[in-house]
Scaffold this active site. Structure first.
Site, PDB file in Angstrom:
ATOM      1  N   CYS A 259       0.828  -1.209   0.000  1.00 23.83           N
ATOM      2  CA  CYS A 259       0.000   0.000   0.000  1.00 23.83           C
ATOM      3  C   CYS A 259       0.867   1.266   0.000  1.00 23.83           C
ATOM      4  O   CYS A 259       1.585   1.520  -0.948  1.00 23.83           O
ATOM      5  CB  CYS A 259      -0.993  -0.051   1.156  1.00 23.83           C
ATOM      6  SG  CYS A 259      -2.366   1.077   0.887  1.00 23.83           S
ATOM      7  N   HIS A 358      -3.989  -5.087  -0.317  1.00 28.54           N
ATOM      8  CA  HIS A 358      -3.696  -5.611   1.014  1.00 28.54           C
ATOM      9  C   HIS A 358      -3.770  -7.131   1.057  1.00 28.54           C
ATOM     10  O   HIS A 358      -4.830  -7.688   1.296  1.00 28.54           O
ATOM     11  CB  HIS A 358      -4.657  -5.007   2.041  1.00 28.54           C
ATOM     12  CG  HIS A 358      -4.383  -3.574   2.309  1.00 28.54           C
ATOM     13  ND1 HIS A 358      -3.521  -3.140   3.287  1.00 28.54           N
ATOM     14  CD2 HIS A 358      -4.808  -2.455   1.675  1.00 28.54           C
ATOM     15  CE1 HIS A 358      -3.437  -1.816   3.265  1.00 28.54           C
ATOM     16  NE2 HIS A 358      -4.216  -1.385   2.285  1.00 28.54           N
ATOM     17  N   GLU A 360      -2.867  -9.018   3.260  1.00 22.25           N
ATOM     18  CA  GLU A 360      -3.168  -9.495   4.614  1.00 22.25           C
ATOM     19  C   GLU A 360      -4.664  -9.481   4.900  1.00 22.25           C
ATOM     20  O   GLU A 360      -5.091  -9.940   5.952  1.00 22.25           O
ATOM     21  CB  GLU A 360      -2.444  -8.609   5.633  1.00 22.25           C
ATOM     22  CG  GLU A 360      -3.086  -7.250   5.917  1.00 22.25           C
ATOM     23  CD  GLU A 360      -2.855  -6.198   4.828  1.00 22.25           C
ATOM     24  OE1 GLU A 360      -2.237  -6.545   3.803  1.00 22.25           O
ATOM     25  OE2 GLU A 360      -3.297  -5.051   4.991  1.00 22.25           O
TER      26      GLU A 360
END
Lengths: 405, 1041
Positions: A259, A358, A360
């Site tokens: 990001c 992202h 994650e």
């Protein structure tokens, strides 16, 4: 409908009425929207939302309350929550508290019963802009003054507000990889989400979180196996000091970014970033991994993006086009299939890779979690390349086992 | 990956007749798939026995076979057409089972047909309970603990091991037919026996109960490159234990945290990969324990489903359309999202509204059956509502159900709570009432296990019902992306907001609003949706914008491709007026959606909305018995004597002047609801006692003389106010007294003389012009034994038989009717004087008795069929045999036939017995019937009556010794004579014929079947063959193109 008790006012004068909820008072900042349908608590605690008021497009927010396990940081970073239908529901299974009570306790104003779709359509057409949530008692004139006083997002350094003051070292959380060799990753923490840290630690890495003001020399002195550039809020162009730090790291050790970290690494190697009209925020953006050909559904939260080769904002086909950077070639590895913007690249002449989205999740789909495996594997490979075989590494790494939190 | 060029011709198998568990959603999915594959340049061969579908319209496929969905006929189609591939995932369980059978019997290999979408292994892994469990275990996924049983003893052993309650489901059946929840050993024995009998492989799966857990479904799509997306999550409000088809559902899911939801998402992806569905959509069902986060996989369907149709309508993501493209090799990334046109289909829709689905039940038509909801699906249709919030959607869904009678919650609080706890068709009405009476959410949660979030929202709705409708009506778009991108597809719903901000782009063209038929129910099904779709095509072809209003998620009419603008709204006057206010249409068309739009016509006209086609006054003239009777009298046409009473006393007083037998019914019903034939004053008293109690006083009661032993005839015709054109005259196979929707019918009539036919034509012309019909009219007649013609009723609207007739004659009646409504004249159409070719078409009804244990399977004046099939051949017996086979009542070719008939039917029974005897059948009969048969010199074995000891017929049926039952009843009402015999036949899947005309037709059909498998032919061939000139059809088709 009950009479309005609060409203959203945008800097262009557009006004949307609703009912006040959460904390009393007002909030100003950049008004953005997220299209994710789950994970409201993860969203507001994501430090990347610092300085922003979040409009949730999903109709209902608060249905399952709040709980400790859904925190992405230690506090709410969003300045306000703008919702169509918010509920408190402290009695939900697994809830440790009600959503609206929690917003109030955290001092974060909310507004509900507001036509979020009308607001989103306005932002989609006019672009993300400054605005605020105000109680009706506070008049529009006063509200305008407050909005005008808020600095615009362009050129804004918000990372300093969310970075830790002191380095923090976090132990591995077990080892999901095949080789149980400890690994240390130094994270330049511009506002990292817990999910990123957790995913690295779960793969056997010790993660050090460093203030974003750390210098390259300070970071290199840690002798970590790799550097990780975190997500975070604000304009990457305003973080020239971090970009300088990163320039000092590239080529020395593998550098990875997610990001904002992706944007910072790109700027550090000489690429440019620009502000998207209204950003990508949600959990349904298709991103194609050009190295595997797979399309992954990704979690997204960014308002800026990296320009393609030749300054192009979008890339027309699915080929791994190249940039010439100050550190050799960079190759496109990920592309957004919604608007064909850059979603990730790899440095080819020095170790390093980044993604804009992202992997994650937290909240969002897990399709790209494997990217952490890829990063970790590359770090291990590069360590072998640097003559540091895994076999007896515990002793070699001993010097890094300094303070732990 | 681009599309495959190594295949050229693709076979698609439809789902056949509408039955419970397999309904109009497969017309929607199948039509989309056919259209897409045709657009992609493939030749499409379709086999589907259901004439009432858009899918079987000749322009949808290259070759359309309306043939029984059985291995024999389909193998013949394969042999004739030589398709390269078979796409089996669009026709429900029927198509999957058939594809499996064709693989297993070697047909596919013999003709080199490749299964695409899902291969044999994937189908087997998903469908065979045992293999599915193994596959899940290998993928590391949890399924409920379970056992497989092929005997009741094995089921008992499983109970010892796993404990009660247990969920029992037969393998390889639709919608869990024959399954149930066993809470005691006795229940276990009963359900196990039923389930083993219902399973085609005699196997049941016994599952650990996860009753009370949350039930969730995810719609998953996968492409050839192994990309997977979740299109939609669906949460059932009813916790586990109620079939998802019978549950009230919400999309997207509302109560799971991100972690819980992502866990389901991860598992759904693992499931589709493990089962190995190569391309296309699948539905994965989960149970989630909200307290412990435990997740178990319940099942997966490796095909499009009812849920995928719901998910498509709920999100705007057309699953079947995309599945068809994936099957021919495209990847998700290569397919554009229709709605944004700027983004690809490789994404997950996000929604900014709430969708609620309500099932529509029909228990009132099956007295004696248990109205409790279980894992065995019983609903006959569904309504979907879109609202800005859950409460808005729920309130709209409540309206969309169009219930005939308001639910009446029990007066006592304890009884009310019990009713909430028991999952039944009115459960949520009871829950709302309990909340209205101040019961706490927590208390109801404990009793019902419904998630407290839903109960909390429902409590607000119960206490402040007006809050859901507060604010201004504003039309918002369904766009797959929560407004992140501009939507190009005009799919709208009304929301309530503080300020109206319509997203509708109305344009300048005049628009015509077409009102749909709402949720499918018995008496108003897919046929009406077919007509509405044709109306939309016609309006578009005329240069106007077609605007569709409907709330049924299963249908083609609510596909956003069907109209220029789709408003997904309840069909109430207020909601429709809301659309009209914005649209300012040239007019509204009410004649295609059955009774639903017709009931709104007067209100719309009063509000100043023009009604196109037949006028309000003409509708009233046909529906008002007094006015219509006077019209017939003026025309000099005969009608059975009738009377209208306003109280039971008046009915009894007026009955003698009408004369017995009497057809009696309350005034306000559809599909012959509560209609019965009574033979005496006592019978009428009994009827009034039973029905009057249900329907209160003050309502009108209609009495008509019932013309016993007459032949019923249905006519569909067009009228432009002056000229009339007869599309089809259909003779019913069953005698008068059986509802026309439940009777088989033949086109052209097989036993009516020219004189009667001429009279039928002239009467139809007389009535249509006298009423001033502009569009379609359906007239029902009865011809008595003396050949006298009586007018039974006239309906100035599209009838149930319009699609059947249109397919039989190759001329689309609904399209022509719509053109008349838009101002054209019949003279423009250059129609042939007699459109009937040299084939015989039979329509047969499909009945759901196997779903309603305890209800009598007797046919009567109350309609109870859910769907229909069509048989086409060059002679009546063959067409009838095809229709029977297609309806699932495959007639036996040898064995034993059991007959038991009323005294009145004994002469006819002897004739049937003679015919069957000559075909080599062994005849058994009850004493009286046997005597009549013996007198004709036919060998017959006499059986004891039930209760008189062995051998009796029940034993024979249960042993499987009887292959066909012919039983005509005495009297009407609940549980009349022969009920046990018919129930046993239904339970054992043995054809049970309850009329003598039906039995005679069956005997002829069996004889015809002896001549070998009848040939198959496509509609396109037939229409070419029997009518060189199809001007109406061609023009309409080319206009629509």
């Amino acid at each position: 409908m009950s009479d309005a008790t609060a409203y959203v006012l945008l800097e262009d004068g557009a006004r949307f009425d609703g009912l006040a909820c959460g904390a009393d008072g007002h909030a100003v900042g950049e008004v953005v929207f997220t299209t994710g349908m789950t994970g409201y608590q993860e969203t507001v605690t994501d430090p990347s939302f610092a300085g922003q008021l979040i409009a949730f497009t999903t109709a209902h927010v608060g249905n399952y309350g709040v709980s400790a396990e859904a925190m992405e940081s230690d506090r709410i970073h969003a300045r306000a929550a703008i919702m169509r239908a918010a509920t408190n529901r402290e009695d939900a299974p697994g809830a440790e508290g009600g959503w609206l009570d929690w917003l109030a306790d955290c001092g974060v104003p909310g507004i509900t019963d507001l036509d979020t779709r009308a607001l989103v359509r306005h932002i989609r057409d006019a672009g993300a802009m400054r605005g605020g949530v105000f109680p009706v008692a506070l008049g529009e004139d006063e509200a305008r003054v407050l909005i005008d006083a808020e600095p615009p997002m362009d050129g804004r350094d918000l990372a300093r507000d969310v970075t830790p003051t002191e380095p923090v070292v976090l132990e591995p959380l077990g080892n999901r990889g095949a080789t149980p060799a400890p690994l240390t990753i130094a994270m330049l923490d511009t506002g990292v989400k817990d999910s990123i840290v957790r995913n690295l630690r779960e793969r056997g890495a010790t993660v050090e979180l460093h203030p974003c003001t750390s210098s390259a020399d300070q970071l290199l002195a840690r002798d970590a196996d790799a550097f990780f550039l975190a997500n975070g809020p604000g304009d990457p162009a305003a973080l020239q000091y971090v970009v300088e730090t990163v320039r000092g790291l590239v080529g020395k050790k593998p550098v990875y970014g997610i990001c904002l970290g992706h944007q910072l690494l790109c700027r550090a190697v000489g690429l440019e970033t620009y502000k998207l009209p209204f950003g990508h925020r949600g959990a349904n953006h298709p991103v194609k991994d050009l190295t595997t050909g797979r399309v992954e559904i990704t979690s997204q939260n960014h308002g800026f993006a990296v320009l393609g080769p030749g300054g192009a904002r979008t890339i027309d086909d699915d080929r791994p086009v190249r940039w010439e950077t100050d550190f050799g070639a960079a190759e496109l590895t990920h592309i957004n299939l919604y608007d064909r913007t850059v979603e990730g690249l790899a440095l080819r002449d020095v170790p390093g890779a980044t993604v804009q989205y992202h992997p994650e999740a937290g909240p969002g789909p897990h399709d790209a979690l494997h990217l952490f495996d890829r990063f970790i594997e590359e770090i291990r490979q590069s360590r072998i390349g640097h003559g540091r075989p895994d076999a007896d590494s515990p002793h070699q790494n001993a010097g890094l086992d300094a303070p732990r939190s | 990956m681009p599309k495959r060029t190594d295949i050229r011709k693709i076979l698609i198998i439809g789902s056949g007749p509408i039955v419970i568990g397999q309904a109009a959603e497969f017309d929607y999915s199948g039509t989309q798939a056919c259209k897409v594959l045709m657009e992609e340049g493939y030749e499409v061969v379709l086999v589907n026995s259901n004439p009432a579908t858009i899918m079987t319209d000749p322009e949808i496929a290259t070759a359309t076979y309306v043939e029984p969905l059985l291995p024999g006929p389909v193998a013949q189609v394969i042999e004739r057409e030589r398709p390269d591939a078979l796409l089996p995932t669009l026709g429900g369980q029927t198509a999957l089972n058939l594809a499996k059978a064709l693989h297993e019997d070697g047909t596919l290999e013999q003709f080199g047909v490749e299964l695409i979408g899902a291969d044999y292994e994937a189908i087997d892994r998903a469908e065979d309970r045992d293999r599915f469990r193994e596959t899940m275990a290998e993928a590391g996924l949890r399924v409920p603990r379970s056992a497989i049983a092929t005997t009741v003893e094995q089921a008992r052993a499983a109970m010892e091991e796993i404990g009660l309650p247990l969920i029992l489901r037969p393998a390889f059946t639709l919608g869990g037919r024959g399954g149930g929840v066993a809470r005691s050993a006795a229940e276990l024995d009963e359900i196990a026996a039923r389930g083993i009998a219902a399973s085609p492989i005699g196997q049941i799966l016994i599952d650990e109960s996860v009753l009370g857990w949350g039930e969730f479904e995810l719609e998953v799509m996968r492409d050839r490159a192994d990309n997977v997306v979740i299109v939609c999550s669906i949460e059932n409000l009813d916790p586990m234990g109620v079939h998802t088809g019978d549950s009230v559902c919400v999309a997207p899911q509302q109560t799971l945290t991100d972690k819980q939801y992502q866990a389901l998402r991860d598992q759904a992806i693992k499931v589709i990969r493990a089962v190995g569905v190569e391309t296309g959509g699948s539905n994965v069902q989960f149970a989630v324990n909200p307290q412990t986060d435990e997740i178990v996989v319940i099942e997966m369907n490796p095909r499009v489903s009812r849920s995928s149709a719901l998910a498509s309508k709920a999100t705007g993501f057309p699953i079947a359309k995309i599945a068809a493209r994936l099957a021919v090799g495209y990847t998700l990334q290569e397919i554009p999202n229709d709605i944004t046109r700027a983004t690809p289909a490789s994404f997950e829709p996000t929604v900014d509204y709430c969708v609620v689905k309500w099932p529509r039940f029909a228990f009132e038509k099956f007295p004696g059956s248990d109205a409790g909801l279980t894992t065995h699906m019983k609903s006959v249709g569904e309504a979907m509502a879109i609202g800005r919030t859950f409460k808005q959607a729920f309130a709209k869904a409540l309206r969309s159900r169009e219930l005939d009678a308001r639910p009446c919650p029990p007066a006592g609080d304890d009884e009310l709570l019990d009713a909430c706890e028991l999952a039944g068709p009115e459960r949520f009405d009871h829950v709302l009432e309990a909340l209205r009476r101040g019961r706490a959410v927590e208390e109801l949660h404990v009793r019902t296990r419904i998630d407290p979030w839903f109960l909390g929202e429902l409590a607000e709705l119960a206490l402040e019902p007006e809050a859901a409708e507060a604010g201004e009506r504003t039309f918002k778009a369904v766009d797959t992306c929560a407004a992140e991108f501009a939507a190009r597809t005009p799919y709208y719903y009304s929301a309530r907001e503080r300020r109206a901000e319509h997203e509708v782009e109305r344009g300048e063209r005049p628009s015509v609003v077409i009102l749909g038929a709402g949720p499918n129910r018995i008496g108003q099904g897919i046929e009406f949706d077919y007509c509405c779709v044709h109306a939309a095509m016609t309006v578009r072809a005329s240069g106007r914008d077609a605007v569709m209003v409907n709330c049924n998620p299963e249908t083609v009419s609510t596909d956003y491709d069907t109209s220029d603008r789709l408003y997904f709204e309840p069909l109430t006057l207020e909601d429709v007026l809301g659309v009209c206010e914005l649209e300012r249409p040239e007019g509204v068309i009410v004649q295609f959606g059955g009774q639903t739009p017709l009931k709104l016509a007067a209100g719309l006209a009063q509000a100043g909305v023009p009604i196109l086609g037949t006028s309000i006054d003409a509708i009233d003239l046909a529906e008002d018995r007094g006015r219509f009777g006077a019209l017939l009298a003026r025309l000099g046409y005969e009608a059975p004597p009738y009377a209208t009473a306003h109280s039971p006393e008046e009915a009894l007083a007026r009955a003698p002047e009408v004369g017995f037998p009497l057809l009696v019914r309350p005034s306000y019903v559809l599909g012959g609801r509560a209609m019965e034939i009574v033979y005496s004053q006592e019978g009428l008293e009994d009827y009034l006692r039973r029905v009057g109690a249900d329907h209160g006083s003050g309502k009108e009661i209609f009495l008509d003389r019932f013309l016993e032993d007459s032949i019923e005839v249905d006519v569909d015709a067009l009228c432009d106010g002056e000229q009339v054109w007869i599309g089809g005259i259909m003779q019913h196979v069953e005698e008068a007294g059986i509802h026309s929707g439940d009777s088989a019918c033949v086109l052209p009539p097989h036993s009516l003389g020219d004189e009667v036919l001429a009279q039928i034509r002239s009467h139809t012309e007389g009535i249509a012009t006298a009423l001033g019909v502009r569009g379609l009219i359906n007239v029902q007649y009865a011809v008595d034994r003396a050949g006298r013609l009586y007018v039974i009723e006239a309906n100035p609207r599209a009838s149930r038989t319009v699609p059947f007739v249109s397919k039989a004659i190759g001329i689309p009646l609904a399209k022509l009717a719509c053109r008349i409504a838009l101002g054209e004249r019949i003279a423009h159409f250059a129609l042939p004087a007699d459109p009937v070719g040299d084939v015989v078409c039979v329509k047969e009804a499909v009945l759901p008795f196997d779903r309603f244990a305890g209800a009598d399977s007797l046919l009567g004046p109350e309609m109870r069929s859910t769907g229909e099939v069509m048989g086409i051949a060059h002679d009546f017996p063959t067409a009838f045999a095809k229709a029977e086979a297609a309806a699932g009542a495959q007639l036996p070719d040898e064995g034993t036939v059991f007959l038991t008939v009323t005294d009145r039917d004994k002469p006819a029974a002897a004739g049937v017995a003679m015919a069957l005897h000559e075909l080599g059948f062994r005849i058994v009969a009850t004493a009286g019937t046997a005597q009549a048969i013996k007198r004709m010199g036919i060998p017959v074995q006499s059986l004891r009556k039930i209760g008189e000891g062995s051998p009796n017929v029940l034993e024979l049926i249960e042993r499987g010794d009887v292959r066909l039952v012919v039983n005509t009843p005495v009297g009407t009402g609940a549980r009349v004579d022969g009920w046990e015999i018919r129930s046993a036949a239904v339970a054992s899947g043995i054809p049970c014929i309850t009329t003598m005309t039906g039995a005679m037709a069956a005997a002829r059909a069996i004889a015809a079947a002896r001549r070998g498998e009848p040939p198959v032919f496509s509609l396109q061939e037939l229409h070419r063959e029997h009518g060189a000139e199809r001007p109406g059809a061609e023009r309409a088709a080319s206009n629509a193109a």
